[in-house]
Design a protein around this motif. Structure first.
Motif, PDB file in Angstrom:
ATOM      1  N   UNK A  67      85.351  83.747  67.747  1.00 46.66           N
ATOM      2  CA  UNK A  67      86.418  84.487  68.426  1.00 46.66           C
ATOM      3  C   UNK A  67      87.766  83.884  68.053  1.00 46.66           C
ATOM      4  N   UNK A  68      88.649  84.723  67.516  1.00 47.99           N
ATOM      5  CA  UNK A  68      89.992  84.270  67.155  1.00 47.99           C
ATOM      6  C   UNK A  68      89.967  83.099  66.198  1.00 47.99           C
ATOM      7  N   UNK A  69      90.722  82.045  66.537  1.00 45.01           N
ATOM      8  CA  UNK A  69      90.832  80.854  65.688  1.00 45.01           C
ATOM      9  C   UNK A  69      89.819  79.781  66.093  1.00 45.01           C
ATOM     10  N   UNK A  70      88.780  80.181  66.790  1.00 48.63           N
ATOM     11  CA  UNK A  70      87.754  79.257  67.262  1.00 48.63           C
ATOM     12  C   UNK A  70      87.119  78.510  66.083  1.00 48.63           C
ATOM     13  N   UNK A  71      86.866  77.204  66.272  1.00 50.89           N
ATOM     14  CA  UNK A  71      86.195  76.428  65.220  1.00 50.89           C
ATOM     15  C   UNK A  71      84.708  76.771  65.204  1.00 50.89           C
ATOM     16  N   UNK A  72      84.041  76.398  64.110  1.00 45.87           N
ATOM     17  CA  UNK A  72      82.598  76.619  63.996  1.00 45.87           C
ATOM     18  C   UNK A  72      81.852  75.925  65.137  1.00 45.87           C
ATOM     19  N   UNK A  73      82.225  74.683  65.399  1.00 47.96           N
ATOM     20  CA  UNK A  73      81.557  73.913  66.452  1.00 47.96           C
ATOM     21  C   UNK A  73      81.803  74.541  67.826  1.00 47.96           C
ATOM     22  N   UNK A  74      83.048  74.906  68.107  1.00 50.24           N
ATOM     23  CA  UNK A  74      83.352  75.529  69.401  1.00 50.24           C
ATOM     24  C   UNK A  74      82.593  76.843  69.573  1.00 50.24           C
ATOM     25  N   UNK A  75      82.480  77.599  68.498  1.00 46.70           N
ATOM     26  CA  UNK A  75      81.725  78.854  68.555  1.00 46.70           C
ATOM     27  C   UNK A  75      80.258  78.571  68.862  1.00 46.70           C
ATOM     28  N   UNK A  76      79.672  77.610  68.164  1.00 49.07           N
ATOM     29  CA  UNK A  76      78.259  77.279  68.393  1.00 49.07           C
ATOM     30  C   UNK A  76      78.037  76.828  69.825  1.00 49.07           C
ATOM     31  N   UNK A  77      78.889  75.945  70.328  1.00 51.29           N
ATOM     32  CA  UNK A  77      78.753  75.444  71.703  1.00 51.29           C
ATOM     33  C   UNK A  77      78.904  76.580  72.721  1.00 51.29           C
ATOM     34  N   UNK A  78      79.892  77.459  72.511  1.00 49.30           N
ATOM     35  CA  UNK A  78      80.121  78.578  73.428  1.00 49.30           C
ATOM     36  C   UNK A  78      78.942  79.540  73.412  1.00 49.30           C
TER      37      UNK A  78
END
Length: 168
Positions: A67-78
């Motif tokens: 989503x948006x400028x989300x990092x790969x790690x933040x996306x995986x965690x979310x």
């Protein structure tokens, strides 16, 4: 599309490439996580049997679109949290592979995929599909039921486990 094998009979059935509308997908970057329970079992998702879901009925890892400028790690965690109610930390993720595929029509799909072990299955609350628990020693029986990306990443995870580079 031209048939590159002139000896094969011509079929009226469209090929997978012809059936996929790659221009309609608004997102091109994804992240996913293969989960394991620490007791030799992978914890995956059997996708819902709905035409609105990609790869309905197949087994997939937990994950989704950035989503948006989300990092790969933040996306995986979310995504893991949204789909399982499990809050992972960065230290619980092992990077398995980053992929980038460019299709003939110019669309680019990029993915980053992780592995996380020691998940408490009893704490999971699956919000999409159903939980699919697969013992490591039976995983090869399930590859034909997996989303293609999941099968690819799972094959890498299994290779790392066999080579003692990743603990199950």
């Amino acid at each position: 599309m031209a048939d590159i094998n002139p000896n094969r009979s011509q079929s009226k059935t469209p090929t997978t490439t012809q059936m996929m509308d790659l221009t309609s997908a608004p997102h091109t970057d994804v992240a996913g996580v293969i989960l394991a329970d620490g007791n030799g079992r992978f914890l995956l998702q059997r996708r819902d049997q709905s035409p609105a879901v990609s790869n309905p009925g197949l087994i997939g890892m937990f994950g989704g679109h950035k989503e948006g400028a989300e990092s790969d790690i933040d996306c995986a965690l979310r995504e893991v949290y949204e789909e399982t109610n499990i809050k992972l930390s960065i230290t619980q993720l092992a990077l398995i592979v980053r992929t980038r595929v460019q299709f003939a029509n110019g669309i680019i799909r990029a993915g980053t995929f992780f592995f996380s072990n020691g998940i408490d299955e009893g704490s999971m609350k699956i919000s999409e599909g159903t939980l699919c628990e697969i013992p490591y020693n039976n995983i090869s029986r399930y590859f034909c039921e997996m989303v293609p990306t999941t099968a690819y990443v799972m094959s890498l995870v299994c290779e790392l486990i066999r080579n003692h580079e990743l603990e199950l």
